[in-house]
Structures are given as structure tokens and as C-alpha cells.
Design an enzyme around this catalytic site. Structure first.
Site, PDB file in Angstrom:
ATOM      1  N   ASN A  91     -22.396   4.819 -15.694  1.00 47.68           N
ATOM      2  CA  ASN A  91     -23.744   5.028 -16.231  1.00 47.68           C
ATOM      3  C   ASN A  91     -24.279   3.826 -17.007  1.00 47.68           C
ATOM      4  O   ASN A  91     -25.113   3.979 -17.891  1.00 47.68           O
ATOM      5  CB  ASN A  91     -23.768   6.267 -17.122  1.00 47.68           C
ATOM      6  CG  ASN A  91     -23.584   7.546 -16.330  1.00 47.68           C
ATOM      7  OD1 ASN A  91     -24.120   7.685 -15.234  1.00 47.68           O
ATOM      8  ND2 ASN A  91     -22.795   8.467 -16.858  1.00 47.68           N
ATOM      9  N   ASN A 118      -8.373 -13.179  -0.269  1.00 39.87           N
ATOM     10  CA  ASN A 118      -8.671 -13.560  -1.657  1.00 39.87           C
ATOM     11  C   ASN A 118      -8.452 -15.042  -1.933  1.00 39.87           C
ATOM     12  O   ASN A 118      -8.191 -15.430  -3.079  1.00 39.87           O
ATOM     13  CB  ASN A 118      -7.827 -12.714  -2.625  1.00 39.87           C
ATOM     14  CG  ASN A 118      -8.010 -11.232  -2.398  1.00 39.87           C
ATOM     15  OD1 ASN A 118      -9.100 -10.694  -2.557  1.00 39.87           O
ATOM     16  ND2 ASN A 118      -6.941 -10.545  -1.989  1.00 39.87           N
ATOM     17  N   TRP A 164     -13.555  -6.175   1.534  1.00 36.34           N
ATOM     18  CA  TRP A 164     -12.924  -5.011   0.915  1.00 36.34           C
ATOM     19  C   TRP A 164     -13.723  -4.563  -0.313  1.00 36.34           C
ATOM     20  O   TRP A 164     -14.498  -5.316  -0.868  1.00 36.34           O
ATOM     21  CB  TRP A 164     -11.456  -5.285   0.559  1.00 36.34           C
ATOM     22  CG  TRP A 164     -11.132  -6.362  -0.438  1.00 36.34           C
ATOM     23  CD1 TRP A 164     -10.867  -7.673  -0.165  1.00 36.34           C
ATOM     24  CD2 TRP A 164     -10.968  -6.218  -1.859  1.00 36.34           C
ATOM     25  NE1 TRP A 164     -10.574  -8.356  -1.317  1.00 36.34           N
ATOM     26  CE2 TRP A 164     -10.616  -7.484  -2.380  1.00 36.34           C
ATOM     27  CE3 TRP A 164     -11.080  -5.139  -2.737  1.00 36.34           C
ATOM     28  CZ2 TRP A 164     -10.384  -7.701  -3.744  1.00 36.34           C
ATOM     29  CZ3 TRP A 164     -10.845  -5.353  -4.100  1.00 36.34           C
ATOM     30  CH2 TRP A 164     -10.501  -6.628  -4.576  1.00 36.34           C
ATOM     31  N   SER A 165     -13.525  -3.305  -0.682  1.00 33.59           N
ATOM     32  CA  SER A 165     -14.199  -2.686  -1.832  1.00 33.59           C
ATOM     33  C   SER A 165     -15.712  -2.809  -1.747  1.00 33.59           C
ATOM     34  O   SER A 165     -16.381  -3.128  -2.728  1.00 33.59           O
ATOM     35  CB  SER A 165     -13.693  -3.301  -3.152  1.00 33.59           C
ATOM     36  OG  SER A 165     -14.059  -2.498  -4.261  1.00 33.59           O
ATOM     37  N   CYS A 166     -16.263  -2.515  -0.584  1.00 32.14           N
ATOM     38  CA  CYS A 166     -17.720  -2.611  -0.411  1.00 32.14           C
ATOM     39  C   CYS A 166     -18.471  -1.671  -1.352  1.00 32.14           C
ATOM     40  O   CYS A 166     -19.616  -1.949  -1.738  1.00 32.14           O
ATOM     41  CB  CYS A 166     -18.093  -2.294   1.032  1.00 32.14           C
ATOM     42  SG  CYS A 166     -17.487  -3.494   2.230  1.00 32.14           S
ATOM     43  N   LEU A 167     -17.853  -0.563  -1.728  1.00 29.62           N
ATOM     44  CA  LEU A 167     -18.500   0.404  -2.618  1.00 29.62           C
ATOM     45  C   LEU A 167     -18.092   0.203  -4.071  1.00 29.62           C
ATOM     46  O   LEU A 167     -18.309   1.080  -4.918  1.00 29.62           O
ATOM     47  CB  LEU A 167     -18.182   1.829  -2.158  1.00 29.62           C
ATOM     48  CG  LEU A 167     -18.559   2.163  -0.702  1.00 29.62           C
ATOM     49  CD1 LEU A 167     -18.195   3.599  -0.375  1.00 29.62           C
ATOM     50  CD2 LEU A 167     -20.039   1.900  -0.445  1.00 29.62           C
ATOM     51  N   ARG A 207     -17.739   2.603  -8.512  1.00 30.47           N
ATOM     52  CA  ARG A 207     -18.446   2.378  -9.781  1.00 30.47           C
ATOM     53  C   ARG A 207     -19.954   2.603  -9.647  1.00 30.47           C
ATOM     54  O   ARG A 207     -20.597   3.098 -10.577  1.00 30.47           O
ATOM     55  CB  ARG A 207     -18.191   0.950 -10.284  1.00 30.47           C
ATOM     56  CG  ARG A 207     -16.788   0.681 -10.774  1.00 30.47           C
ATOM     57  CD  ARG A 207     -16.648  -0.774 -11.166  1.00 30.47           C
ATOM     58  NE  ARG A 207     -17.606  -1.140 -12.210  1.00 30.47           N
ATOM     59  CZ  ARG A 207     -17.963  -2.396 -12.467  1.00 30.47           C
ATOM     60  NH1 ARG A 207     -17.470  -3.386 -11.750  1.00 30.47           N
ATOM     61  NH2 ARG A 207     -18.823  -2.646 -13.436  1.00 30.47           N
ATOM     62  N   TYR A 249       0.841  -1.194   0.000  1.00 32.54           N
ATOM     63  CA  TYR A 249       0.000   0.000   0.000  1.00 32.54           C
ATOM     64  C   TYR A 249       0.878   1.247   0.000  1.00 32.54           C
ATOM     65  O   TYR A 249       1.626   1.496   0.953  1.00 32.54           O
ATOM     66  CB  TYR A 249      -0.929   0.015   1.210  1.00 32.54           C
ATOM     67  CG  TYR A 249      -1.983  -1.080   1.198  1.00 32.54           C
ATOM     68  CD1 TYR A 249      -2.315  -1.752   0.018  1.00 32.54           C
ATOM     69  CD2 TYR A 249      -2.660  -1.441   2.355  1.00 32.54           C
ATOM     70  CE1 TYR A 249      -3.274  -2.743   0.005  1.00 32.54           C
ATOM     71  CE2 TYR A 249      -3.629  -2.435   2.355  1.00 32.54           C
ATOM     72  CZ  TYR A 249      -3.927  -3.081   1.175  1.00 32.54           C
ATOM     73  OH  TYR A 249      -4.881  -4.076   1.161  1.00 32.54           O
TER      74      TYR A 249
END
Length: 293
Positions: free
Chosen positions: A214, A152, A202-205, A209, A49
Site C-alpha cells: 500500500n 543476473n 523473472w519476477s515480472c509481477l 508487491r 528450487y
């Protein structure tokens, strides 16, 4: 001897973008103190990171500024990903020597004598489970790592490594969001629920995107999330998504990636929300584009 599972906070603060937050060390200390006061005491790191492991180094500077914070938090870090330099390629390495060296380097950067949890960051196709288990045993005996987990991993990869250990793997950190439903379908969450192991999500949102893309799928999701937001009294779509993740019976612990304390506070509001079966599936249907059979 079997070790008990650690206690994570109900949400985890992710520090993978720490180097991009533009904060001074004092501001970073204030941010850490603020989310700890909210009850978000588990923090997520990794050597990859930030450039040249910048995020671990910066966090270590915060702890050097106020060593008392170390006893108030649980530090999660990882190992196993190596960035290619020059003629080398990006690769994974879960050998005993690589795991131990990575932990020693992380401890030095973070300015601590132990990690609460160490995760193998990605499945290494060359992983020798016995070799990795020896590394875990040595690190545990030395007091450098309290608990171990993976990130993962597929269910079979998880089971392979667990078969060589005398202590339980305490988590599998995986992507969970209404866009990527893979772990709800491939047995990953079924396995963790059976073993009573809470995944870290991780990456809940979905990397943003849901808010910016769109496509027909994202448009459906935004509209449905907005409807559910009104129904349950949420203050944002973000809260609905975190509540949707936590509704899964494997009891995922969401990781928050924002360095904005107001957004962290807003995310914490999801802990007070609850979705019905119908509301949860309505979001699933919006993502899939079709109903259940």
C-alpha cells in the site's frame, strides 16, 4: 564452431515453486501437458528450487511417468549457487568441476540425458572465465547441454564470459518488472538488444508487491495499470504487466511462476496485447513518480 540460438516458447513456465503446489505426480503431469498444449514449451528449473532440489526431482518423476513429454519441451536449468550447511555459508562456485558436477546431478534428478540450456545462476566473484568455458566445452561435446547462458549478470560480466566461448551465450535471465527498472537503465537490455539475445524475465509481477503493498508507488502503479487494462481490453492487471515487459525492444521472454493453469492461461492472453509508447511510459511514470525530462 558457432551454434545457432535455441527457440524458446513465447512464455516460459517457471517451476521454482513446484514443491509448494501440493500436486500429485499425475496432477503435475496434467499441468505440464496443459501448458505445452498452449504453446508454453520452455520450462525453467534450478538445483536450489525447493528443499534438497525438490523441484527438479519432482519434475523428473513427471518425465518418468510420461517420457514422451521430454521431446515436446525445452528444459532450462542452472548451476552455481550452493546453500550453506552447518558451519558453511551460502556461496557461489563457477569452477569447471562444480559446473560439471551440478549438471550431472540435475540430469539425474530431472531424468533426462541433456539440458537444452544451462545458466550460471549468479555472478561468481571468483569466476575464472577460462575455467567455466572449459566446462561448457566439455558438456557440449558430451551432448549433456545444448546451449549456455547466464542469469543476473551485468553487461561486463556477460562480455567477459562470452569472450572465452566459441558459441554464443543465448540469454541473460534477469528481473524485469515495473517496480525494478534497473536493467532498463544499466545497459543490460541495451547490450542484449545489440547482440540480438532475448533475455528471460523473472519476477515480472514483482513478487506480488504491486497487488499487496500500500505504498504510494504501488498505489500509483495499480491505478495506472487498471486504466491501461481498460484501454487495451486486457482481462487483468497481470496481463498488462506481461505486455509491458514484452514491449521492451530486447524482446524479453517472461517467466510465469504460477502452478494454477487458469492463471497461466490468463498470462498467455498477454501475447495478444500491445501497448503504445504513451501507455508504456505512463506505467514507467507511475513507478518513478515523475515524468521524463
Amino acid at each position: 564452431m558457432q551454434k545457432s540460438h535455441p527457440v524458446f516458447s513465447p512464455l516460459i513456465q517457471g517451476y521454482w515453486r513446484m514443491a509448494e503446489w501440493g500436486m500429485t505426480t499425475q496432477q503435475q503431469h496434467t499441468f505440464l501437458k496443459q501448458h505445452v498444449e498452449m504453446g508454453i514449451t520452455t520450462v525453467d528449473h534450478a538445483p536450489v528450487y525447493g528443499p534438497d532440489s525438490a523441484c527438479e526431482r519432482m519434475f523428473g518423476e513427471v518425465l518418468a511417468l510420461d517420457s514422451r513429454m521430454r521431446d515436446q519441451i525445452e528444459i532450462v536449468s542452472k548451476c552455481g549457487i550452493y546453500r550453506g550447511e552447518g558451519k558453511t555459508v551460502n556461496h557461489y562456485n563457477s569452477s569447471k568441476a562444480a559446473i560439471i558436477a551440478s549438471v550431472d546431478e540435475s540430469l539425474s534428478r530431472i531424468n533426462t540425458d541433456h539440458l537444452d540450456v544451462l545458466l550460471l545462476h549468479r555472478p561468481d566473484l571468483l569466476m575464472d572465465a577460462d575455467d567455466a568455458a572449459e566446462a561448457f566445452a566439455e558438456l557440449s561435446a558430451a551432448g549433456k547441454v545444448k546451449h549456455f547462458g547466464v542469469s543476473n549478470f551485468t553487461p561486463t560480466q556477460f562480455e567477459l564470459l562470452q569472450s572465452r566461448l566459441d558459441q554464443p551465450l543465448v540469454t541473460n535471465q534477469v528481473e524485469i518488472n515495473p517496480v525494478n527498472l534497473q536493467v532498463t537503465e544499466d545497459g543490460t537490455l541495451d547490450q542484449l538488444q545489440r547482440m540480438r539475445v532475448s533475455p528471460m524475465a523473472w519476477s515480472c509481477l514483482a513478487g506480488g508487491r504491486i497487488f499487496t503493498e500500500n505504498s504510494e508507488q504501488m498505489t500509483r502503479l495499480r491505478e495506472t495499470l487498471a486504466q491501461v487494462m481498460e484501454e487495451i481490453g486486457a482481462s487483468s492487471i497481470d496481463q498488462v504487466i506481461f505486455a509491458w515487459v514484452m514491449r521492451l525492444p530486447a524482446k524479453p521472454v517472461p517467466i510465469i511462476g504460477s502452478g494454477n493453469i487458469e492463471r497461466v492461461h490468463a498470462a498467455a492472453g498477454a501475447l495478444d496485447l500491445s501497448l503504445t509508447h504513451e501507455q508504456w511510459y505512463r506505467i514507467w511514470v507511475a513507478s518513478k513518480g515523475h515524468g521524463v525530462a
